[in-house]
Write a protein that holds these residues in place. Structure first.
Motif, PDB file in Angstrom:
ATOM      1  N   ASP A 263       0.499  -0.693   0.233  1.00  0.00           N
ATOM      2  CA  ASP A 263      -0.176   0.164   0.096  1.00  0.00           C
ATOM      3  C   ASP A 263       1.150   1.148  -0.485  1.00  0.00           C
ATOM      4  O   ASP A 263       0.298   2.107   0.520  1.00  0.00           O
ATOM      5  CB  ASP A 263      -0.774   0.788   0.736  1.00  0.00           C
ATOM      6  N   ARG A 264       2.218   0.992  -0.707  1.00  0.00           N
ATOM      7  CA  ARG A 264       2.606   2.597  -1.165  1.00  0.00           C
ATOM      8  C   ARG A 264       2.476   2.519  -1.809  1.00  0.00           C
ATOM      9  O   ARG A 264       2.959   1.892  -3.373  1.00  0.00           O
ATOM     10  CB  ARG A 264       4.184   2.399  -0.392  1.00  0.00           C
ATOM     11  N   ARG A 265       3.084   4.275  -2.544  1.00  0.00           N
ATOM     12  CA  ARG A 265       3.376   4.371  -3.588  1.00  0.00           C
ATOM     13  C   ARG A 265       4.421   4.434  -4.235  1.00  0.00           C
ATOM     14  O   ARG A 265       5.738   4.345  -3.003  1.00  0.00           O
ATOM     15  CB  ARG A 265       2.378   6.015  -4.347  1.00  0.00           C
ATOM     16  N   THR A 266       4.956   4.615  -5.248  1.00  0.00           N
ATOM     17  CA  THR A 266       6.029   4.490  -5.243  1.00  0.00           C
ATOM     18  C   THR A 266       6.688   6.105  -6.516  1.00  0.00           C
ATOM     19  O   THR A 266       6.012   5.976  -7.627  1.00  0.00           O
ATOM     20  CB  THR A 266       6.905   3.484  -6.428  1.00  0.00           C
ATOM     21  N   VAL A 267       8.043   6.387  -7.013  1.00  0.00           N
ATOM     22  CA  VAL A 267       8.418   7.233  -7.583  1.00  0.00           C
ATOM     23  C   VAL A 267       9.929   7.045  -8.240  1.00  0.00           C
ATOM     24  O   VAL A 267      10.720   6.566  -7.007  1.00  0.00           O
ATOM     25  CB  VAL A 267       9.128   8.634  -6.426  1.00  0.00           C
ATOM     26  N   VAL A 300       5.067   6.734   0.728  1.00  0.00           N
ATOM     27  CA  VAL A 300       5.789   6.490  -0.668  1.00  0.00           C
ATOM     28  C   VAL A 300       7.340   6.093  -0.422  1.00  0.00           C
ATOM     29  O   VAL A 300       8.040   6.365   0.419  1.00  0.00           O
ATOM     30  CB  VAL A 300       6.214   8.151  -1.467  1.00  0.00           C
ATOM     31  N   VAL A 301       7.731   5.400  -1.631  1.00  0.00           N
ATOM     32  CA  VAL A 301       9.224   4.811  -1.150  1.00  0.00           C
ATOM     33  C   VAL A 301       9.962   5.683  -2.992  1.00  0.00           C
ATOM     34  O   VAL A 301       9.339   5.243  -3.710  1.00  0.00           O
ATOM     35  CB  VAL A 301       9.232   3.464  -1.734  1.00  0.00           C
ATOM     36  N   ASP A 361       4.979   4.190 -10.179  1.00  0.00           N
ATOM     37  CA  ASP A 361       4.034   5.118 -10.085  1.00  0.00           C
ATOM     38  C   ASP A 361       3.690   6.826 -10.310  1.00  0.00           C
ATOM     39  O   ASP A 361       3.026   6.905 -11.581  1.00  0.00           O
ATOM     40  CB  ASP A 361       3.064   5.224  -8.721  1.00  0.00           C
ATOM     41  N   VAL A 362       5.079   6.791 -10.141  1.00  0.00           N
ATOM     42  CA  VAL A 362       5.972   8.493 -11.097  1.00  0.00           C
ATOM     43  C   VAL A 362       7.376   8.082 -11.706  1.00  0.00           C
ATOM     44  O   VAL A 362       7.933   7.334 -10.172  1.00  0.00           O
ATOM     45  CB  VAL A 362       6.024   9.315 -10.080  1.00  0.00           C
ATOM     46  N   ALA A 363       7.365   8.459 -12.489  1.00  0.00           N
ATOM     47  CA  ALA A 363       8.761   8.398 -13.369  1.00  0.00           C
ATOM     48  C   ALA A 363       9.505   9.625 -12.898  1.00  0.00           C
ATOM     49  O   ALA A 363       8.788  10.315 -13.856  1.00  0.00           O
ATOM     50  CB  ALA A 363       8.302   7.471 -14.562  1.00  0.00           C
ATOM     51  N   LEU A 364      10.250   9.767 -12.569  1.00  0.00           N
ATOM     52  CA  LEU A 364      11.258  11.050 -12.654  1.00  0.00           C
ATOM     53  C   LEU A 364      12.151  11.271 -13.362  1.00  0.00           C
ATOM     54  O   LEU A 364      13.476  10.053 -12.861  1.00  0.00           O
ATOM     55  CB  LEU A 364      12.113  11.035 -11.183  1.00  0.00           C
TER      56      LEU A 364
END
Length: 469
Positions: A263-267, A300-301, A361-364
């Motif tokens: 249940d964590r989002r990822t960058v 988030v991680v 979830d997010v690409a930086l």
């Protein structure tokens, strides 16, 4: 024999194969991929092709000495000191820094006698390629020279073989005239005239092509009869999607999910620890996200795959150390027994990269400056559930992807932190829609088509205006 001469030739510093000597004294070959490899494979058997490249290590040089090689590949055993001067001294420590605008100008550059000595090696390095190409090319053959390592080769080759159809492609940005002007005037002119020996010059974006033209206007009075074109290298969708679902990727995906926690989002970011990639400011932005928006703590991680690059240069070793130091500081400050805010991996692992792409979830992607940046194109192609792309306006990929990305100024840490928050809170439907558009744009010119388009454009130009007319 004339029948042994090649009709299509590629020249690049790194070739499609490298060799490593085993303890038993055998040579093991490792084959690479990419646009040039797939492009040459698309030509077919009707035309003979040759790839001219440098022997980069002891294994490569031993292969040349033993006469070991791949069909269609010729390695040049250039003196190791000449190669070191040309590759590290000039290409990576001067030309790369100019085109990526990386110099700390109060201290650098300082173009002294050592620079001039290394420039002589850069000339010799390019001359070796020009001579090898001239020797191996059939009459009116097409020669596609690659990148900033070989900027002088087109002009040298033109002198040796005026009948050839010569193209050159720049895989980096091109500096604007005011920054290109850091180079000594005679060197700047020599560099441009070397490239203008080509019939046609290719660039990744219109911005870089226009910058080159502006430099020519300012330094040498224009581009003469040399044409320019834009070929925005895209992602290989079929390969990536197939490769991203092999068992080794599934295994890495399970490992990453366990490390992230439920249940964590990822960058996610995937980069070489290259100075232009701006990894440190990305970590600073993530730190500011945790500081300014406490709701993201333990939710988030940041997965940072930061693979070492050019560790034979001290400035790169220092930068890599700073990436590790800052990641550790963030973990020490904000981490809890059940949550590690930043996961850093420094061992190059393509399967792990694809796994990270799939779960992002997010690409930086926030480079200071980048010719294209294929990571920005690859992540949307293999994403499992859709991802939001935070993209630097200084990446070449922004020209094609900017409409569907969240654009950032790569130097603005606070704005990048805000962009990460916006990306993390993007509604799933919006994220999926953007990902679909990003993937379509990212795959518009896959590697094989990218190469063949350049070859066709070069030949079409030659038919209209033959070299030497």
């Amino acid at each position: 024999m004339v029948t042994d001469l090649a009709q299509i030739l590629v020249a690049s510093n790194r070739g499609p194969v490298s060799y490593t000597a085993t303890e038993a004294g055998e040579l093991e070959a490792r084959r690479g991929g990419g646009g040039l490899v797939s492009g040459l494979s698309a030509i077919g058997s009707g035309e003979q092709s040759l790839w001219v490249c440098a022997a980069l290590g002891d294994g490569d040089r031993e292969a040349v000495r033993r006469g070991v090689g791949e069909p269609g590949v010729r390695m040049l055993d250039i003196d190791p000191q000449v190669h070191a001067d040309a590759y590290n001294g000039i290409a990576n420590s001067v030309l790369w820094f100019v085109h990526h605008m990386l110099y700390q100008t109060p201290l650098e550059p300082a173009f002294d006698q050592e620079f001039r000595r290394q420039w002589d090696s850069y000339r010799a390095y390019n001359r070796a390629f020009a001579e090898a190409l001239a020797q191996a090319a059939a009459p009116e053959a097409a020669v596609l020279v690659q990148d900033y390592h070989l900027a002088l080769t087109p002009g040298m080759l033109r002198e040796l073989r005026p009948d050839l159809r010569i193209g050159h492609f720049s895989h980096t940005p091109w500096a604007p005239p005011e920054y290109f002007g850091l180079l000594p005037d005679d060197i700047a002119g020599e560099l441009l005239r070397g490239m203008l020996g080509a019939d046609r010059l290719g660039f990744l974006t219109r911005r870089w092509a226009d910058a080159f033209t502006a430099c020519c206007d300012h330094v040498v009075g224009g581009t003469g009869r040399t044409a320019t074109g834009v070929h925005g290298l895209g992602a290989d969708a079929d390969f990536l999607r197939e490769r991203a679902h092999r068992p080794d990727v599934d295994e890495r995906l399970a490992e990453l999910r366990e490390a992230v926690g439920p249940d964590r989002r990822t960058v996610v970011r995937v980069d070489r620890t290259e100075l232009s990639k701006n990894i440190v400011r990305g970590l600073l932005a993530y730190r500011e996200l945790l500081e300014s928006r406490p709701e993201w703590r333990e939710r988030v991680v940041h997965i940072a795959l930061a693979y070492p690059s050019r560790q034979d240069l001290a400035v790169y070793r220092d930068y890599t150390a700073e990436v590790s130091r800052l990641a550790a500081e963030i973990n020490d400050t904000w981490g809890t027994p059940g949550w590690q805010p930043v996961l850093v991996h420094v061992k190059d692992d393509f399967a792990r990269s694809l796994a990270a792409y799939r779960m992002a979830d997010v690409a930086l992607v926030n480079p200071i400056r980048d010719g294209m940046n294929l990571v920005a194109k690859e992540v949307p192609v293999v994403s499992d559930a859709g991802c939001a792309l935070v993209l630097s306006r200084e990446a070449g990929a922004h020209e094609e992807l900017g409409e569907f990305a969240i654009t950032v100024n790569p130097y603005d840490v606070t704005a990048t932190a805000d962009a990460l928050h916006r990306a993390l809170t993007m509604p799933p439907a919006d994220r999926a829609d953007r990902t679909e558009h990003l993937a379509a744009a990212a795959t518009a010119l896959p590697p094989r088509r990218w190469f063949l388009d350049q070859l066709e454009a070069l030949r079409a130009l030659a038919q209209v205006s033959p070299a030497g007319d």
